[in-house]
Design a protein around this motif. Sequence first.
Motif, PDB file in Angstrom:
ATOM      1  N   THR A  77      -1.097  12.185  11.243  1.00 54.89           N
ATOM      2  CA  THR A  77      -1.876  11.008  11.621  1.00 54.89           C
ATOM      3  C   THR A  77      -2.909  10.662  10.561  1.00 54.89           C
ATOM      4  O   THR A  77      -3.086   9.494  10.204  1.00 54.89           O
ATOM      5  N   SER A  78      -3.599  11.694  10.037  1.00 62.77           N
ATOM      6  CA  SER A  78      -4.651  11.359   9.074  1.00 62.77           C
ATOM      7  C   SER A  78      -4.046  10.826   7.782  1.00 62.77           C
ATOM      8  O   SER A  78      -4.609   9.916   7.173  1.00 62.77           O
ATOM      9  N   CYS A  79      -2.884  11.364   7.362  1.00 66.23           N
ATOM     10  CA  CYS A  79      -2.256  10.823   6.152  1.00 66.23           C
ATOM     11  C   CYS A  79      -1.777   9.392   6.396  1.00 66.23           C
ATOM     12  O   CYS A  79      -1.841   8.551   5.498  1.00 66.23           O
ATOM     13  N   MET A  80      -1.312   9.126   7.606  1.00 69.56           N
ATOM     14  CA  MET A  80      -0.894   7.761   7.931  1.00 69.56           C
ATOM     15  C   MET A  80      -2.086   6.810   7.804  1.00 69.56           C
ATOM     16  O   MET A  80      -1.967   5.737   7.199  1.00 69.56           O
ATOM     17  N   LEU A  81      -3.237   7.248   8.343  1.00 69.29           N
ATOM     18  CA  LEU A  81      -4.415   6.379   8.282  1.00 69.29           C
ATOM     19  C   LEU A  81      -4.884   6.207   6.840  1.00 69.29           C
ATOM     20  O   LEU A  81      -5.291   5.121   6.430  1.00 69.29           O
ATOM     21  N   MET A  82      -4.783   7.281   6.052  1.00 69.64           N
ATOM     22  CA  MET A  82      -5.168   7.176   4.651  1.00 69.64           C
ATOM     23  C   MET A  82      -4.260   6.182   3.925  1.00 69.64           C
ATOM     24  O   MET A  82      -4.714   5.376   3.111  1.00 69.64           O
ATOM     25  N   MET A  83      -2.986   6.269   4.222  1.00 65.72           N
ATOM     26  CA  MET A  83      -2.036   5.349   3.588  1.00 65.72           C
ATOM     27  C   MET A  83      -2.350   3.914   4.003  1.00 65.72           C
ATOM     28  O   MET A  83      -2.302   3.004   3.182  1.00 65.72           O
ATOM     29  N   LEU A  84      -2.686   3.736   5.292  1.00 67.19           N
ATOM     30  CA  LEU A  84      -3.027   2.390   5.774  1.00 67.19           C
ATOM     31  C   LEU A  84      -4.244   1.867   5.020  1.00 67.19           C
ATOM     32  O   LEU A  84      -4.276   0.716   4.570  1.00 67.19           O
ATOM     33  N   GLY A  85      -5.238   2.749   4.846  1.00 65.54           N
ATOM     34  CA  GLY A  85      -6.425   2.351   4.103  1.00 65.54           C
ATOM     35  C   GLY A  85      -6.092   1.994   2.661  1.00 65.54           C
ATOM     36  O   GLY A  85      -6.599   1.006   2.118  1.00 65.54           O
ATOM     37  N   PHE A  86      -5.216   2.783   2.060  1.00 67.64           N
ATOM     38  CA  PHE A  86      -4.820   2.528   0.677  1.00 67.64           C
ATOM     39  C   PHE A  86      -4.111   1.181   0.554  1.00 67.64           C
ATOM     40  O   PHE A  86      -4.428   0.366  -0.316  1.00 67.64           O
ATOM     41  N   ILE A  87      -3.170   0.937   1.491  1.00 69.00           N
ATOM     42  CA  ILE A  87      -2.436  -0.335   1.444  1.00 69.00           C
ATOM     43  C   ILE A  87      -3.407  -1.489   1.660  1.00 69.00           C
ATOM     44  O   ILE A  87      -3.331  -2.525   0.986  1.00 69.00           O
ATOM     45  N   ALA A  88      -4.351  -1.304   2.581  1.00 67.25           N
ATOM     46  CA  ALA A  88      -5.318  -2.370   2.856  1.00 67.25           C
ATOM     47  C   ALA A  88      -6.150  -2.649   1.612  1.00 67.25           C
ATOM     48  O   ALA A  88      -6.393  -3.806   1.262  1.00 67.25           O
ATOM     49  N   TRP A  89      -6.560  -1.590   0.922  1.00 71.83           N
ATOM     50  CA  TRP A  89      -7.360  -1.771  -0.295  1.00 71.83           C
ATOM     51  C   TRP A  89      -6.547  -2.502  -1.369  1.00 71.83           C
ATOM     52  O   TRP A  89      -7.037  -3.428  -2.013  1.00 71.83           O
ATOM     53  N   VAL A  90      -5.270  -2.097  -1.522  1.00 72.85           N
ATOM     54  CA  VAL A  90      -4.432  -2.762  -2.522  1.00 72.85           C
ATOM     55  C   VAL A  90      -4.242  -4.238  -2.156  1.00 72.85           C
ATOM     56  O   VAL A  90      -4.400  -5.125  -2.994  1.00 72.85           O
ATOM     57  N   SER A  91      -3.940  -4.493  -0.860  1.00 68.56           N
ATOM     58  CA  SER A  91      -3.579  -5.868  -0.493  1.00 68.56           C
ATOM     59  C   SER A  91      -4.779  -6.792  -0.359  1.00 68.56           C
ATOM     60  O   SER A  91      -4.628  -7.997  -0.493  1.00 68.56           O
ATOM     61  N   LEU A  92      -5.930  -6.230  -0.044  1.00 68.25           N
ATOM     62  CA  LEU A  92      -7.092  -7.096   0.174  1.00 68.25           C
ATOM     63  C   LEU A  92      -8.050  -7.113  -1.008  1.00 68.25           C
ATOM     64  O   LEU A  92      -8.678  -8.125  -1.288  1.00 68.25           O
ATOM     65  N   VAL A  93      -8.181  -5.994  -1.712  1.00 70.88           N
ATOM     66  CA  VAL A  93      -9.220  -5.887  -2.733  1.00 70.88           C
ATOM     67  C   VAL A  93      -8.640  -5.899  -4.140  1.00 70.88           C
ATOM     68  O   VAL A  93      -8.948  -6.753  -4.953  1.00 70.88           O
ATOM     69  N   ASP A  94      -7.767  -4.928  -4.422  1.00 72.54           N
ATOM     70  CA  ASP A  94      -7.398  -4.708  -5.811  1.00 72.54           C
ATOM     71  C   ASP A  94      -6.318  -5.659  -6.306  1.00 72.54           C
ATOM     72  O   ASP A  94      -6.292  -6.000  -7.482  1.00 72.54           O
ATOM     73  N   TYR A  95      -5.411  -6.033  -5.447  1.00 76.28           N
ATOM     74  CA  TYR A  95      -4.254  -6.804  -5.922  1.00 76.28           C
ATOM     75  C   TYR A  95      -3.814  -7.778  -4.842  1.00 76.28           C
ATOM     76  O   TYR A  95      -2.700  -7.707  -4.352  1.00 76.28           O
ATOM     77  N   PRO A  96      -4.712  -8.687  -4.422  1.00 80.18           N
ATOM     78  CA  PRO A  96      -4.342  -9.578  -3.318  1.00 80.18           C
ATOM     79  C   PRO A  96      -3.373 -10.659  -3.786  1.00 80.18           C
ATOM     80  O   PRO A  96      -3.709 -11.463  -4.648  1.00 80.18           O
TER      81      PRO A  96
END
Lengths: 396, 477
Positions: A77-96
């Motif tokens: 579960t925690s790795c899933m949430l980390m991955m979700l956070g990573f994807i969110a950061w990529v899609s919203l912040v770093d590479y929208p």
Amino acid sequence: MSKKAKNNAMSENKESQKLFALTGLFDTPDEIMHAASAASKKYRKYDVHTPYPVHGMDDAMGLGESPIGWCTLLIGTSCMLMMLGFIAWVSLVDYPLVWAGKPYFSLPGYIPILFEVTVLTGAVSTVLILFFIVSGFPNNNHPLHDTPYMQRTSDDKFGLCLEAADPNFNEADAKGLLEKMGAKNIQPVYYEKAEADAGLSLTHPAFVSFLAFVIVGVSGAAYFGLNRMVFMVPFNYMSVQGRAVAQEKNNIFKDGRSMQKPVAGTVARGLLPYPFKLDDQIKAQAEAGKYLSNPLPRTEAVFELGKTQFDSKCSACHGYYGEGDSRLNGKFPAPPTLHSKKVSEWTDANIYHVITEGQNVMPSYAKQLTRDERWAVVHYIRALQRSLKPKETDLQ
Amino acid sequence: MQVANRPSSDALNSDGTIKDFAVEPSVVLKSPSLHDLTEVISRPIEAKATLKWYIALAVSASLLMLEMVCWGISFYYGSGMWGNNIPVAWAFPIVNFVFWIGIGHAGTLISAILFLFRQKWRNGIARFAEGMTIFAVMCAGLFPLFHTGRPWLPLYLMPYPNKHAVWVNFLSPLVWDVFAVSTYFTVSLFFWYTGLIPDFATLRDRTLGKDLISKIKKSVYSVLSLGWRFSNRHWRHYERVYLILAGLSTPLVLSVHTIVSFDFAVSGLPGWHTTIFPPYFVAGAIFSGFAMVVTVLVFIRYIFDMQHLITVETLEKMNKIILLTGTIVGYAYGMEFFIAWYSGNLIEQFTFINRAFGPYAWAYWIMISCNVISPQMFWFRKLRRSVPIMFVISIFVNIGMWFERYVITVTSLARDFLPSSWGWYNPTLVDFGLLLGSFGMFFTLTLLFVKFMPVVSIAEIKSVMDEAKPSHHGGDH
């Protein structure tokens, strides 16, 4: 090998060796269950060795349910949430980026990856925890290895092993318990000398320096190797591939040129052929006046464009204000003023036609000015004309 | 044959050959002792390799060489050596990829889903099928890797911080595919290895020779077994982990082929863009996988004389699943046609009529006859239990399932919306070499696996024998 020999010859050097445990073998699962129950009442440090997991043994030994499933849940579960956070950061912040008209963050499309990450991390971490943390593997130095006891329990016998480290352990009592439960082949197992001393640990200087050497070596080789590799065949095919350079010879086409002429009748984008080309210029100008009108609005940007183009392309002959004061000092016939009654009464399209097609000694400016630029110049000429003959309303 | 210090086994003759004996937890012809099981399962590993094995290995290794050569050509000269071109840009590599991934699914189904359903007949073949999963995924993975065009840069498939300052598109089915297939391979490998550890320990404890080869073998088995001691304090967690892995693998195997089908279904191409694809692909994967398991089991059973371990009863149960999934696949073919008609979409309708009666009709009808008609033979018990017949039918099913992927991929691409952009696909010799060679890779790995690792889980099969359960506890099993 040595241990088996050692165990056979144990009677000679019994005193010099440290006892690890007393072991006994049983023939059936029933017997080992009874023996395990009996041992659990007296000892804490004992173990049962069976060729397969015997059902009910956990209860007999008084062990609860394995908690390892919680590790899976927690890590997955925690790795899933980390991955979700990573994807969110990529899609919203770093590479929208907008993909297929979807929102920057679109959760349904991430579900497959989140699921796979959960399964991957859950499964892998569970196995690693089982073998390397819970079971303490790799451990090929355990005293039980290479004993006849282990050779039988890995095949068809059920073994009970009472360890000497237990505070209640007493060799005679333990032997009595095993005999009472009907064990066969009751045998002591000793530590090997080398094992009794501490073995190699992960923090041993030799191991640490070996590890450092490997890390430096591998990363250095990878860095220099990969940097060289990209310039080698076939890895460089993409960077050195053949290509058609505009002015170079090219054998693909019949005429040997790289740059090919457009097909006859090709119309460039934004450039429609000018339809008012007649031998009779006067008539053509009148035709243009009849059918064309200035498509551009009178905005500041259009006037700016018109002024830039007028100043750079028209003013050399017509003068900055269109008064016909050529800067060419008579080397070229000066044109008439643009403020004449004739030009003032022309429509925008009449002026546009003259710029496009030329008039008398003035050549066509269709190649120097795009369509929009010509219309902007027309607006600018109108503004120049107005500036010399202002109306009263202009003061307001 | 008899090693000192090891009790003799009733299951073996004095020369080491196997007496009348069968391992079938539900259908025990002769109840073997635990020691008999260890002996019989270890025998192919410890005995000298037979001539049949060497011949089979020579043939499959030659095919593997062919594949290596073809991969070498593809690596050096690039993917232009294949027949892929516009409009059929996805051709043999993708067909082979989907085919092999599908083959792998039977292994996980047998080891995980049937484990959760407590199907005891799976024990004789589970280890083998798990190994097959791993080899099939290895065969499959090479195709998309080379299809990227630059197989030395697989890291570009992963989201990692790079100098190009770009990230992968997390909404792309192709990226999902990377995650799904790599997860599937890793988890299958861990599942397989977890099951192998106690058996490596058994082999370690059986290797008692004093010669150099035995010592090397023993060290290898010791390392591989990680020092497993059969302790109940470890078994307790081990069993739970095995259950967790089975529980995780079950949705995983369904997700993998679902995501593989998304590669097609998420695109807008007629014949691909259908919602039936995920269940249809999963059923097809299980269908082809079970057929491949039957093919290889019959083959291995012959090579290693394993009739006592892989019984006709087990094979018959496999054939029943082939019949079931084959019928589901046949239903899906019909339903695709129905939906094309029912949708009222002219292009969709054209695609399906073109599949069945267009220039690729030969491929379509090979698919229908192999996948839909041939498994129907298994309605008859006699045919279901006949080893030669099931061998032939399972090969038919493999051919049919390969053609299913061919039909889906090639016919849809060759003729899509605009007739002006229609085309034709011509595979090259390299394409055929890779297809044939991937079978070489698969069979080479399988033969080596069966020779050097216990092909039946020794610990697991002992646990399901009747005498294995404590009488005062095991009433509910």
